[in-house]
Scaffold this active site. Structure first.
Site, PDB file in Angstrom:
ATOM      1  N   GLY A 132       0.722  -1.058  -0.026  1.00  0.00           N
ATOM      2  CA  GLY A 132      -0.121  -0.052  -0.064  1.00  0.00           C
ATOM      3  C   GLY A 132       0.740   1.241  -0.021  1.00  0.00           C
ATOM      4  N   ALA A 133       1.895   1.073  -0.900  1.00  0.00           N
ATOM      5  CA  ALA A 133       2.759   2.335  -0.807  1.00  0.00           C
ATOM      6  C   ALA A 133       2.766   3.465  -2.058  1.00  0.00           C
ATOM      7  CB  ALA A 133       4.161   1.956  -0.445  1.00  0.00           C
TER       8      ALA A 133
ATOM      9  N   ASN B 246       2.339  -1.994   5.252  1.00  0.00           N
ATOM     10  CA  ASN B 246       1.618  -0.732   5.529  1.00  0.00           C
ATOM     11  C   ASN B 246       0.108  -0.623   5.304  1.00  0.00           C
ATOM     12  OD1 ASN B 246       1.733   2.398   5.467  1.00  0.00           O
ATOM     13  ND2 ASN B 246       1.275   1.929   3.445  1.00  0.00           N
TER      14      ASN B 246
ATOM     15  N   SER C  43      -1.241   1.466  14.905  1.00  0.00           N
ATOM     16  CA  SER C  43      -1.654   2.605  15.305  1.00  0.00           C
ATOM     17  C   SER C  43      -1.987   2.872  16.738  1.00  0.00           C
ATOM     18  CB  SER C  43      -3.048   2.638  14.659  1.00  0.00           C
ATOM     19  OG  SER C  43      -3.989   3.749  15.019  1.00  0.00           O
TER      20      SER C  43
ATOM     21  N   TYR D 189     -11.868  -0.252  13.519  1.00  0.00           N
ATOM     22  CA  TYR D 189     -10.609  -0.111  13.348  1.00  0.00           C
ATOM     23  C   TYR D 189      -9.632  -0.289  14.450  1.00  0.00           C
ATOM     24  CZ  TYR D 189      -6.372   3.021  12.373  1.00  0.00           C
ATOM     25  OH  TYR D 189      -5.066   3.411  12.115  1.00  0.00           O
TER      26      TYR D 189
ATOM     27  N   LYS E 118      -6.455  -3.151  14.733  1.00  0.00           N
ATOM     28  CA  LYS E 118      -5.067  -2.595  14.941  1.00  0.00           C
ATOM     29  C   LYS E 118      -4.499  -3.188  16.433  1.00  0.00           C
ATOM     30  CE  LYS E 118      -3.956  -0.114  11.360  1.00  0.00           C
ATOM     31  NZ  LYS E 118      -3.003  -0.502  10.458  1.00  0.00           N
TER      32      LYS E 118
ATOM     33  N   ILE F  39      -1.135  11.946  12.136  1.00  0.00           N
ATOM     34  CA  ILE F  39      -0.173  12.113  10.955  1.00  0.00           C
ATOM     35  C   ILE F  39      -0.935  12.893   9.986  1.00  0.00           C
ATOM     36  CG2 ILE F  39       1.614  11.208   9.576  1.00  0.00           C
ATOM     37  CD1 ILE F  39       2.218  10.547  12.473  1.00  0.00           C
TER      38      ILE F  39
END
Length: 241
Positions: A13-14, A91, A142, A155, A159, A187
């Protein structure tokens, strides 16, 4: 010499956002990099060009983390292109806001499918290559996996499970493979809304983090002492304290 010169990395996923910053940071340290994408093929191609401009080999492969065979094929393609694997960065992830009383079974399963099962299957597929290379796995967790967010129950839980998976794999894959996790807080990239400014004021460091700071933490686990394993490193400016 760069800390990752000659190393071979796969980052899921980059094509953009934090994943892109991680891939670029690894390339800046000399690693050859393969990135995965699901839908953003044009963006992935541009990211590959940026990686190649750093003087490393780079490529993009399609991967749908919801499909086990797609994950296995992506890892195989990446290892064949690179000639092995030294670093896997899990990721790719899914994020969604929803009141817990309204979360459907489909929403719950989709969150775990990408955030927990995907990294598990990617690590499983990469295991033979990483074991041979005495490599590294870095999972992207996360702050939500440590602190409960009422409007992100599925979510946060996915995580938290990824954090536990990190610890479990660190014991199961030792001593050949080190496995660690980076847990970003708030972020942001570029302009921020009033909502994000609210989080900045609550953060001891009085600002939100950047994708580059998350990437620096990944580089640490990818290039630091192999003896460090099973660790969770928060990149949150103290927001979780």
């Amino acid at each position: 010499m760069s800390s990752l010169a000659g190393k071979k990395a796969l980052v899921t996923g980059a094509a953009k956002r934090i994943g892109r910053s991680i891939a670029l940071a690894l390339a800046s340290e000399g690693a050859d990099v393969v990135i995965t994408y699901r839908e953003s093929s044009d963006v992935a191609a541009r990211t590959v060009e940026e990686l190649q401009e750093k003087g490393v080999r780079a490529s993009a492969v399609h991967a749908d983390l919801r499909k086990p065979e797609s994950i296995r094929q992506a890892v195989k393609d990446a290892a064949e292109f690179l000639g092995g694997l030294d670093v896997l960065v899990n990721n790719a992830g899914r994020f969604e806001t929803a009141a817990i009383e309204n979360i459907s079974v489909e929403q719950w399963d989709a969150m775990f499918e990408t955030n927990t099962r995907g990294p598990f299957l990617a690590a499983q597929a990469a295991h033979p290559y990483l074991k041979a290379a005495r490599g590294r796995i870095v999972n992207i967790g996360s702050l939500g996996g440590i602190h409960p967010w009422p409007t992100h129950a599925h979510y946060c839980t996915s995580k938290a499970a990824l954090h536990m998976l990190t610890q479990t794999m660190s014991k199961a894959f030792a001593p050949e493979i080190s496995v660690n996790c980076v847990a970003p807080g708030m972020i942001v990239n570029g302009e921020v809304s009033a909502e994000y400014e609210h989080f900045a004021k609550k953060t001891p460091m009085q600002r939100n983090g950047s994708p580059q700071e998350v990437a620096a933490a990944v580089v640490f686990f990818a290039s630091g002492p192999h003896f460090i394993t099973g660790q969770l490193l928060g990149v949150d400016g103290g927001l979780g304290l």
